[in-house]
Motif scaffolding. Structure first.
Motif, short mmCIF file in Angstrom:
data_model
loop_
_atom_site.label_atom_id
_atom_site.label_comp_id
_atom_site.label_asym_id
_atom_site.label_seq_id
_atom_site.Cartn_x
_atom_site.Cartn_y
_atom_site.Cartn_z
N SER A 66 0.61 -1.71 0.44
CA SER A 66 0.09 0.23 -0.28
C SER A 66 0.99 1.26 -0.03
N ILE A 67 -0.04 2.51 -0.23
CA ILE A 67 0.82 3.60 0.20
C ILE A 67 0.59 4.40 0.86
N GLU A 68 1.55 5.81 1.24
CA GLU A 68 1.30 6.88 1.96
C GLU A 68 0.07 7.47 1.52
N LYS A 69 -1.45 7.58 2.26
CA LYS A 69 -2.15 8.56 1.53
C LYS A 69 -1.29 9.66 1.07
N GLU A 70 -0.71 11.11 1.43
CA GLU A 70 -0.24 11.62 1.48
C GLU A 70 0.05 11.84 0.03
N ILE A 71 0.50 11.05 -0.50
CA ILE A 71 1.20 11.33 -1.72
C ILE A 71 0.42 11.58 -2.89
N PHE A 72 -0.67 11.50 -2.55
CA PHE A 72 -1.99 12.16 -3.46
C PHE A 72 -2.35 13.62 -3.00
N SER A 73 -1.43 13.71 -2.07
CA SER A 73 -2.11 15.72 -2.30
C SER A 73 -0.88 16.27 -1.89
N LEU A 74 0.47 15.67 -2.40
CA LEU A 74 1.88 16.74 -2.90
C LEU A 74 1.49 17.47 -4.23
N GLY A 75 0.28 17.27 -4.43
CA GLY A 75 0.22 18.24 -6.26
C GLY A 75 0.81 18.01 -6.82
N ILE A 76 0.87 16.03 -6.84
CA ILE A 76 2.26 15.56 -8.02
C ILE A 76 1.55 14.92 -8.89
N PRO A 77 0.65 15.02 -10.48
CA PRO A 77 0.09 14.03 -10.55
C PRO A 77 0.36 12.76 -11.06
N VAL A 78 -0.57 11.74 -9.98
CA VAL A 78 -0.37 10.06 -10.31
C VAL A 78 -1.58 9.77 -11.05
N LEU A 79 -0.61 8.71 -12.35
CA LEU A 79 -1.41 7.86 -13.31
C LEU A 79 -1.19 5.98 -12.26
N ALA A 162 -9.71 15.46 -12.06
CA ALA A 162 -9.06 16.15 -12.78
C ALA A 162 -8.19 17.41 -12.14
N GLU A 163 -8.66 17.61 -11.36
CA GLU A 163 -8.88 18.78 -10.53
C GLU A 163 -7.50 18.51 -9.64
N LYS A 164 -7.17 17.65 -9.52
CA LYS A 164 -6.34 17.12 -8.24
C LYS A 164 -4.90 15.96 -9.57
N ARG A 165 -5.56 16.45 -10.03
CA ARG A 165 -4.50 15.51 -11.28
C ARG A 165 -4.04 14.22 -10.84
N LEU A 166 -5.14 13.51 -9.93
CA LEU A 166 -5.03 11.87 -10.10
C LEU A 166 -6.52 11.14 -11.11
N TYR A 167 -4.95 10.05 -12.38
CA TYR A 167 -5.74 8.87 -13.00
C TYR A 167 -5.29 8.08 -12.83
N ALA A 168 -6.39 6.78 -13.27
CA ALA A 168 -6.55 5.39 -12.81
C ALA A 168 -6.96 4.17 -13.87
N LEU A 169 -6.19 3.70 -14.07
CA LEU A 169 -6.52 2.63 -15.26
C LEU A 169 -6.45 1.06 -15.44
N GLN A 170 -7.55 0.36 -14.94
CA GLN A 170 -7.22 -1.18 -14.90
C GLN A 170 -6.58 -1.52 -15.55
N TYR A 171 -6.25 -0.95 -16.98
CA TYR A 171 -5.56 -1.94 -17.66
C TYR A 171 -3.96 -1.52 -18.25
N PRO A 172 -3.29 -2.38 -18.72
CA PRO A 172 -1.47 -1.83 -18.64
C PRO A 172 -1.66 -0.44 -20.18
N PRO A 173 -1.90 0.20 -19.78
CA PRO A 173 -1.42 1.09 -21.60
C PRO A 173 -0.66 0.65 -21.63
N GLU A 174 0.89 0.21 -21.44
CA GLU A 174 2.12 0.18 -21.52
C GLU A 174 2.06 -1.08 -23.21
N VAL A 175 0.97 -1.97 -22.78
CA VAL A 175 1.07 -3.52 -23.43
C VAL A 175 0.89 -2.85 -24.76
#
Ligand code: XMP
Length: 513
Positions: A66-79, A162-175
């Protein structure tokens, strides 16, 4: 120069390196770190974006990564990707479920509907195929998130805040199986993270040359040059950066492929650096005489290599720096903390123990293999060095079953050269990851002209693979195999039978010994 950086946090997914390579292909520098990397360290790196990889776990398992929740409040976009998407959903109060019903599990190519007004899907068609592979799925997104893609079985194939610049994909875009997946990554980098795209090999080359000059000053550098891609690129880079301050020792153990030693000489001998070509064939053959056990062969060659190198290094005296061709996949630490799989292969990794030097320089430490090749081109190395296939440290010694003799080495060299030449003529070189000939110790009866022969069987091996940990045998067309077979039995003495190896790895390995 400091590059824009994207941090990939690895949750143990099988595609962690692929994600990083894709990001770099989009001209954005990126590093892979374990998901346990402390937030302060991430922040100190000032990344323009963070990507969470997939992983084998379920967020419900005890001790699931798991990950520290604060990572989502750093203002850095997350995918978040796959497991990374579920971690994001769960940390922020969404609901992740295990799909009990087979219907909600999806494996393979899945028709997917994308929202047009998401930055991630900007400029892409409304529908496409994504490569789903999940047991768990996000049932309800966290507050403030909206669903931006779905499939028949998966209510939240993508979500975003979008405002917090948090994005999630259930599938791998890299393949490659995910249509437009790379464009989605590109959109994340350029539309969401506002990347400028400052990672190009030309820049990297100039910056690294400059950095090497600054670090080395007027010091002396020693490099073990094997003729492989990595050490050749290091040599070319150092040659350009520091010229005569560089000494390259090329230990020619006589177990190289046809013309390989001469090709290395052609590029590096002749004045601009100190180049020492040690002709150690006789020494190696003497040590190997009568030895048939593969592990013994490997050990003897490894030890003898070190001894020869040591003797030559002593002649040069103390050096300030030892250069090595370490590349990025060797230094990435897995997100699940599992020890990196490092083979007990013979290469020059063990040299620092006995060479008298102060510091190591590793100019390829940040690069993936394909980037190393690109850098080689930037440095104007000839294509035959840049595109050289992986070649094991013990060389042809582990492609001759049984005892090694000069005669057998010459037979194998000639046969192998024909195999490689024909594959190149057919334009198949880039579609087969590694291909070579193996001289077996089996002899059998044949007929040539009117006479009986009793000669060796040669095996041809060709594999396709991305990581060399697993591999499939290459489907070389029959008529190409036929041409190779006819040429080899006609042109190479002592071979009267050719077989093609049709085993994958596992259960076989790529090399025969
Ligand atoms: P195997 O035979 O283990 O090979 O499936 C996997 C890859 O590693 C190469 N290989 C070596 N590379 N030193 C090396 O630097 C070695 O001793 C060695 N043995 C195998 C092999 O050619 C293939 O690419």
């Amino acid at each position: 120069m400091k590059h824009e950086l994207v941090v990939v946090l690895d949750f143990g997914g099988q595609y962690n390196q692929l994600i990083a390579r894709r990001v770099r292909e989009c001209n954005v520098y990126c590093e892979v770190h374990p998901y346990t990397m402390p937030l302060a360290e991430i922040q100190a790196k000032a990344p323009i974006g963070i990507i969470f990889t997939g992983g084998p776990n379920s967020v419900y398992e005890e001790n699931a990564p798991s990950i520290e929740k604060e990572i989502f409040s750093l203002g850095i976009p997350v995918l978040g990707i796959c497991y990374g998407a579920q971690v994001m959903a769960q940390s922020l109060g969404g609901v992740v479920r295990t799909a009990d019903a087979a219907a909600a599990r999806e494996y393979g190519k899945t028709p997917t509907q994308y929202s047009q007004n998401s930055k991630l899907f900007a400029g892409l068609p409304e529908t496409g195929v994504s490569w789903m592979s999940h047991g768990d799925y996000i049932e309800t997104p966290p507050d403030g998130f909206r669903v931006t893609a779905k499939t028949i079985a998966c209510p939240v194939a993508a979500m975003e805040h979008a405002e917090k610049r948090l994005y999630a994909l259930q599938y791998p875009p890299e393949v490659n199986h995910t249509e437009h997946g790379i464009s989605m990554l590109r959109n994340f980098l350029y539309q969401v993270c506002s990347a400028k795209g400052d990672w190009t090999m030309g820049d990297y080359c100039r910056d690294t040359i400059q950095a090497v000059r600054e670090k080395v000053g007027s010091g002396k550098v020693l490099l073990a040059l094997s003729g492989g891609v990595d050490s050749s690129v290091v040599a070319a880079l150092l040659k350009r950066a520091i010229g005569k301050q560089l000494t390259c020792i090329f230990v020619d153990h006589g177990l190289m492929r046809k013309d390989e030693g001469a090709e290395v000489d052609a590029v590096f001998a002749g004045g601009e650096i100190h180049f020492v070509h040690v002709d150690a064939e006789a020494r190696f053959l003497q040590k190997l005489a009568g030895v048939t056990d593969p592990e013994r062969k490997r050990k003897i060659i490894g030890e003898e290599f070190i001894r020869v190198f040591e003797e030559e290094a002593k002649k040069i005296g103390a050096v300030d720096f030892l250069a090595q061709g370490t590349i990025y996949p060797d230094v990435i630490e897995s997100g699940l903390g599992a020890a990196a799989v490092i083979k007990s292969h013979h290469n020059v990794g063990g040299l620092p123990d006995f060479v008298d030097f102060k510091e190591i320089i590793e100019p390829l430490r940040l690069l993936f293999k394909d980037e190393v090749r690109q850098l080689g081109r930037e440095l104007e190395l000839p294509e035959y060095l840049v595109m050289r296939q992986p070649f094991p440290g013990p060389g042809l010694a582990i492609r001759i079953i049984g005892e090694i003799t000069k005669e057998k080495l010459d037979i194998l060299r000639d046969a192998d050269a024909i195999f490689r030449e024909e594959i190149a003529n057919e334009g198949l070189s880039s579609s087969i990851s590694q291909y070579f000939a193996v001289l077996t110790d089996m002899r059998s009866v044949g007929v040539m002209g009117d006479g009986r022969t009793y000669d060796y069987t040669l095996a041809l091996r060709g594999v396709t693979t991305t990581d060399f940990m697993t591999a499939d045998w290459a489907r070389i067309p029959y008529d190409v195999l036929d041409k190779i077979s006819v040429r080899i039995v006609n042109e190479v003495r002592c071979i009267n039978r050719i077989v093609y190896d049709i085993t994958s790895k596992p259960p076989a390995t790529i090399e025969w010994e």
